[in-house]
Design a protein around this motif. Sequence first.
Motif, PDB file in Angstrom:
ATOM      1  N   GLN A 448       2.317  -1.513  -4.920  1.00  0.00           N
ATOM      2  CA  GLN A 448       0.961  -2.014  -5.123  1.00  0.00           C
ATOM      3  C   GLN A 448       0.192  -1.179  -6.142  1.00  0.00           C
ATOM      4  O   GLN A 448      -1.012  -1.367  -6.284  1.00  0.00           O
ATOM      5  CB  GLN A 448       0.199  -1.994  -3.778  1.00  0.00           C
ATOM      6  CG  GLN A 448       0.815  -2.870  -2.696  1.00  0.00           C
ATOM      7  CD  GLN A 448       0.741  -4.337  -3.040  1.00  0.00           C
ATOM      8  OE1 GLN A 448      -0.258  -4.809  -3.577  1.00  0.00           O
ATOM      9  NE2 GLN A 448       1.785  -5.088  -2.736  1.00  0.00           N
ATOM     10  N   GLN A 449       0.841  -0.253  -6.816  1.00  0.00           N
ATOM     11  CA  GLN A 449       0.145   0.647  -7.723  1.00  0.00           C
ATOM     12  C   GLN A 449       0.727   0.555  -9.132  1.00  0.00           C
ATOM     13  O   GLN A 449       1.922   0.315  -9.310  1.00  0.00           O
ATOM     14  CB  GLN A 449       0.244   2.098  -7.230  1.00  0.00           C
ATOM     15  CG  GLN A 449      -0.531   2.343  -5.930  1.00  0.00           C
ATOM     16  CD  GLN A 449      -0.429   3.783  -5.478  1.00  0.00           C
ATOM     17  OE1 GLN A 449       0.571   4.437  -5.742  1.00  0.00           O
ATOM     18  NE2 GLN A 449      -1.469   4.278  -4.795  1.00  0.00           N
ATOM     19  N   TYR A 461      -4.042   2.607 -10.934  1.00  0.00           N
ATOM     20  CA  TYR A 461      -4.708   1.437 -10.372  1.00  0.00           C
ATOM     21  C   TYR A 461      -3.959   1.003  -9.120  1.00  0.00           C
ATOM     22  O   TYR A 461      -2.740   1.152  -9.011  1.00  0.00           O
ATOM     23  CB  TYR A 461      -4.741   0.286 -11.373  1.00  0.00           C
ATOM     24  CG  TYR A 461      -5.495   0.582 -12.637  1.00  0.00           C
ATOM     25  CD1 TYR A 461      -6.836   0.235 -12.779  1.00  0.00           C
ATOM     26  CD2 TYR A 461      -4.862   1.211 -13.713  1.00  0.00           C
ATOM     27  CE1 TYR A 461      -7.523   0.496 -13.960  1.00  0.00           C
ATOM     28  CE2 TYR A 461      -5.533   1.492 -14.883  1.00  0.00           C
ATOM     29  CZ  TYR A 461      -6.866   1.125 -15.006  1.00  0.00           C
ATOM     30  OH  TYR A 461      -7.555   1.393 -16.157  1.00  0.00           O
ATOM     31  N   GLU A 462      -4.713   0.381  -8.221  1.00  0.00           N
ATOM     32  CA  GLU A 462      -4.120  -0.135  -6.988  1.00  0.00           C
ATOM     33  C   GLU A 462      -4.580  -1.566  -6.793  1.00  0.00           C
ATOM     34  O   GLU A 462      -5.752  -1.893  -7.041  1.00  0.00           O
ATOM     35  CB  GLU A 462      -4.522   0.734  -5.794  1.00  0.00           C
ATOM     36  CG  GLU A 462      -3.811   0.331  -4.508  1.00  0.00           C
ATOM     37  CD  GLU A 462      -4.077   1.329  -3.383  1.00  0.00           C
ATOM     38  OE1 GLU A 462      -3.285   2.273  -3.253  1.00  0.00           O
ATOM     39  OE2 GLU A 462      -5.090   1.147  -2.685  1.00  0.00           O
ATOM     40  N   SER A 464      -5.800  -4.679  -4.888  1.00  0.00           N
ATOM     41  CA  SER A 464      -6.556  -4.935  -3.662  1.00  0.00           C
ATOM     42  C   SER A 464      -7.241  -6.280  -3.798  1.00  0.00           C
ATOM     43  O   SER A 464      -8.094  -6.457  -4.677  1.00  0.00           O
ATOM     44  CB  SER A 464      -7.595  -3.820  -3.427  1.00  0.00           C
ATOM     45  OG  SER A 464      -8.395  -4.116  -2.300  1.00  0.00           O
ATOM     46  N   HIS A 486       3.031   7.059  -3.713  1.00  0.00           N
ATOM     47  CA  HIS A 486       1.707   7.635  -3.968  1.00  0.00           C
ATOM     48  C   HIS A 486       1.777   8.999  -4.636  1.00  0.00           C
ATOM     49  O   HIS A 486       0.810   9.768  -4.586  1.00  0.00           O
ATOM     50  CB  HIS A 486       0.892   7.742  -2.667  1.00  0.00           C
ATOM     51  CG  HIS A 486       0.758   6.423  -1.961  1.00  0.00           C
ATOM     52  ND1 HIS A 486      -0.092   5.420  -2.392  1.00  0.00           N
ATOM     53  CD2 HIS A 486       1.384   5.939  -0.854  1.00  0.00           C
ATOM     54  CE1 HIS A 486       0.011   4.374  -1.580  1.00  0.00           C
ATOM     55  NE2 HIS A 486       0.909   4.666  -0.626  1.00  0.00           N
ATOM     56  N   THR A 501      -2.270  10.757  -6.790  1.00  0.00           N
ATOM     57  CA  THR A 501      -2.860   9.734  -7.653  1.00  0.00           C
ATOM     58  C   THR A 501      -4.202  10.167  -8.214  1.00  0.00           C
ATOM     59  O   THR A 501      -4.682   9.569  -9.182  1.00  0.00           O
ATOM     60  CB  THR A 501      -3.028   8.422  -6.879  1.00  0.00           C
ATOM     61  OG1 THR A 501      -3.795   8.677  -5.685  1.00  0.00           O
ATOM     62  CG2 THR A 501      -1.671   7.848  -6.479  1.00  0.00           C
TER      63      THR A 501
END
Length: 1424
Positions: A448-449, A461-462, A464, A486, A501
């Motif tokens: 997700q990153q 960035y993540e 969401s 992470h 991060t």
Amino acid sequence: MSLYFNYKVDLFSSNAIHVNASLHSQHKILAVASHSEEKGGTVTLCNDEGELVKGVSSTAQIAAQAVSLAWHPVEKILAVGWENGGLSLWLEDRLQFVEVNSPHKAPVGILQWSSRGSRLVSGDAVGTVVAWRADSKGILQPSFQTDLKEPLTCCAFQTESPKIDLSNLAKAAVAGDELALDLFSSWRPKTASNRFASKSASDEGVGFFIGSISGAIYYFDDDGVVSEVCNEKSPIKKILYHSTKGQLVVLTDGLVLSHYSVQSDGKLMEITRLKLSGRSQDAILVWCGPNAIAVSTRELSVRCLNLDTNDNYLLTLENPSDREHFICLDYNMNRGILSGGTNLGRVAIWKYSPSPDGDAESAWKLQMPNKLTGGAIQHILWGVGGSLLVVHTVKEIFLLREQQVCAEFCPDMSAVQVAPNQLTVWHPEGPMELCCDTQIRGIALTGQQVAIWGTKRITVYELSQKHFKVVGSFACECVGAKIYEHSLYCIEGSNVQVRTTQGTVKQSLAFAADEGEPIGIELCGSYLTVATLFGWVKVWDLSRREAKLHTNPKYLNDVIHDFGEIILARSNCEGSKVSITVARSNLLPDSKLYLWSTDTDTLTSFDFSTQEAALADRFALSHVWDIEEPKLLVCEAKLQPRLKDQRNKRKVVATTLANSPEKPEIMLVTMFATTEGQLLIQNSDILSDPFCRLIGAFAPNYVLLKKPSGLEKEGDAGLVAKVLMQDFDGLGSCDKSTKDAILNFSYYLTVGNMDEAFKAIRAIKIATVWESMAKMCVKTKRLDVALVCLGHMQHARGAMELKKAMSTEPELDAQVAVLALQLHLNDEAEKLLKNCGRFDLLNKFYQNTEQWDKAIQVAETQDRIHMRTTYYNYAKHLEFIGDLNNAINMYEKSETHRFEVPRMLMEDQNLEFYMTNNKDPHLMKWWAQYLESNGDMEGALEYYEKAGDSLSLVRVHCFCESFDKAVRIASESEDKAACYHLARQLENANKVEKAIEFFCKAQAHGNAIRLCKDQGLNEQIWSLALKANPQDQLEAAQYFEQRQMPERAVRLYHKAGMLHKAVDLAFQNQQYSALQSIIVDLDSSSDPKLLGKCAKFFVDNKQFEKAVDMLAIAKQYDAAIELCVQNNVPITEELAERLTMEKAENNERSRIQVLLAVAQSAHIQGNYHLAAKKYTQAGDKVRAMKSLLKSGDTEKIIYYTNVSKQREIYVMAANYLQSLDWRNSPDIMKNIIAFYSKGKALDLLAEFYVACAQVEVDEFRDYEKALGAYIEASRCIARGIASNRASEGISVDDQKRRGHELAQRLDLIKKYVEIKRLFERESDSAVALSRELLKVPEVEATVRKGDIYALMISYHLKSKSLPAASKVLEEMKSVGINPTFYLDAEMLRALGVPGQSQSEAAAKQDDDEIEEHVEEDNSLGADF
């Protein structure tokens, strides 16, 4: 894939106007000349990021603006020409601008360095030209000054041809060279040396040309001597100098393009002149190739002209606007890139890639155009080796950088760079755009990153709720980074920092100084692989709380020969295998792909250069491991860079420019890593459009990057595409168990373990899986496995066809092609049939798939035996689809049009048109018959005549009772069928004479004879019968026999083959002359009774020889031989052969009797050779030898004796040869001895030796040779007694007696020889021995007493004892021996004996005879 991203240089005030911009050709530094009301004219320096150069302040002049900029070609030195005539110089070491004492008083519009920077030329608007000399520190000193008194427009130095050292090319290239990206993709070695070392300026050519507004062109030599070399009568806009050929290209304001050859003194000689069309306001002229120029005259097209061939073509933009046109052009010679800017802000870039057909126009490939937002583009210029392009408009400055597109992939997400600071991210929730403040240099992904870094900052960035939010951003000069759970792993200097991060350092992975700084970082699963500058590879396990070394580091310099630098190192998802590509010491990529097995610490390699076919001559461009399968490796194999020799000057050409058309440039190679550490090829695919790069592998898919042009409009799946591997064809959505089973099957199939391969897929029940396996068998050519797969697919027809092909087709590829056809793999089947050369099957394949053009091409070139069949089948197809015109053409080619076209057009109105326009006689005849059947006789006659069918013409005319026309046609054509038909019709019409005439022309003699019989025309019957067939001749003979005309009847019976009848009739009518001609045709196949009858006839007429011939032909051999003997008929060779029975006839005894009779008759007649031949054929060689002996032919007797090899014949031949003059013929003597020896006649051989001895004694008084002959004779007698063999009529006792006699003679001869030798030694005992020898009673039979007395006399005379000699002489006379026969003349004179020696008298007499013969011969010769 590389794109050109534009960066705006935002360093200027909003009201500044950009006058000029210049980019250094080697260094990343840009100079921009601007003007504003506040600052006036300024010159600003910035780097390739658009940032100001540190420590450098801009130079400014309130009252003037910079009108010209010129960078030194090597050093960081900038020359600036000002509007007021001033000159400024910026030097890197001073970090400031320095004013130069300039003599110019007007704007300096011309400012140009020589090719190596040793001279600078400046020229102003009033015609002042100054040449400056630059020292090693860059300080300018004036060299000379000239005032031309007119405005100057342009300048061109007389440069030398560039000479590049290929040995340092790779190192120079990677320091910013223009070909590095093409040859090595995105890899740039860190160990690269500086760019080409500049050569000394001492040998630099510094002569130059200057054009003026009046059209004059001036040449300045090295010393500043100026001369006007040309005047174009129109302002000069541009001058180009060709350094290789020494030529000049000139463009004037009147759009006249001139091409000149430059002499050594600078004078010009015109080659060509061309007038261009267009507007001269924005006319542009630049190079676009080694000997090509590009011209634009205010149009939206660029005209390229080849100066050698005068060929020209246009380069255009896609979707141009009506108001758009090019304002500026620039060309990068080394990379072959042409760029242009338009008045609407568009930048066009063309790249040259030679096409296979050699077409120059199609070789230019238009790259993606850039649309800039600054209005019309004023100036465009390449720099930094061709990787950077500066574009300036009136208000804006842009940098276009060629950059590899950043793309990353993970199972849940993929991202691709689409702009300098923008990404497109594809996620299961949909595509999203991600913009950042940093110019993107790299990206890293996890579930997700997304981590993005530039040169100085990293942002994380993540994802969401379908949006990206920043979770961390921090300063970091990062070379490469990866993200895992992470944590960021960043290459920073000489360490790999493990950060959160937010940027907090959690761990530092340090490297020793001797290991070198890290240059590459890769992540697969939980294993991080880092490669260092000096050749070390380290693998860390990230699955724990902290990163821990998974295995000991590997130092590649110790295990790889000629190691230079690591290009890429990646581990599999288990960390057990690491794939590595390296560069050699010359920094060119190694063709080997290395595999490091970390568990055994062994290094193996796979060499692409040793592979076959499409994989040959390649190197590994990139390689990725499957995310989940540790054995599966996918490699991107690119063709090796090639060197091209052009005009005796070697230049490096990018791989994409030099590849042969039959080989794809890049191929995807799927490989399996075995447990033994070997790499085995499992599959290979072509990386074709629209894909450009491999970025990952996640079975069952390759993960590929698309070119932007390949992006689909509808159903857009993004620039990252998943392409099914061949093994998973049709199984894109299979579950994990099925995927694992297929991968295991492929692995075991690759390593050759078929048992494990079947175990891997045994439990699979999905038909598509088995179909996929069957398709894989087409690639592996495993037909045994294919049969099993077809069985599981329940494909009965496919299995049946495959078994049939395996039993009937000898070629494996042909059998596999049948399997491919059953699986609908038409492309594979086509390739297989071409490979095995089965063009007959390929032809059928094309026909079945309705590829008729290919089928016909194959049939015409490779399968001509089926060419007509192919035409016919294609015609049937065309007829079926209704294309009748082409069907007619194909039917004609297949030569079946005579019946197929009328059938096809029978119901069509075009039938008459086709027939009337066709020239085929067969079709004309068919059409005439058709018209005749419809009652159109005139039309039928017309087409019968066109077809040349005389029979049909005669038939129709006879039907219409036009006999005259029919007679004329039959007479002219001489057609037998027509003549016969006409004759029958004339007979029916009672026109007998005409009927007979045409029956004769038709050679129907029987019908003519029949009519003549009816009319009683005997003479005509006779003439016709001689030409008729046997049946007609027989009927005519019977007719003449009935009419009492026997002579004609006999002859016709004979010609008809009725020999019995002919002979009987000849005997009855005593037709002897006719009988003679009949007998000539008789042979062994004739009736024996007939032959006997003829023989009796000849005997009665005393013609015995002919009678014998008849009996021989009738095989009555006994009668024939008896007739020969009784009537003394000579038996010739030919007659003897006739009288010889064949072996197959009757029995052998009869044949031998006949042969003996023939031989005996020939012997009686004195034909001994023929008799010998027949005796031999009868097997009686003795009698044959006797016949030969009668003939006296010595040569044939000797030959026959050697061939026969019979004892009796050997003895007979030897006895015969003794009757010849064997004393004077050594060959005859040898044959006598050889024949007696072979015949085992030892007693006869002994007698012959005795005879030889007697000859030696009597004629030559040579007792030594006589002794040898007696010895041989005694040996023969001894051998005969020992073998108990004797000649016929001689007993053993006789042999023993003869042996005793020979022994006595031999003893006497030996004594005489010994006495003679004693006399030669003057021994007194010899006299006593001679006396004893004289007393032997039988001595005279062996040794002549006269010879003994002669020895004694000779001895006494030599001893000068004349009384003793005289006493012996008296004794000699007293026993009645004439001394003259034994003593020579000298001895007789010594003894006082009158008379002459008889032996010398005989010799003299022989000499007299010889002289007499010679005189006779001479007299004959004189007479002749």
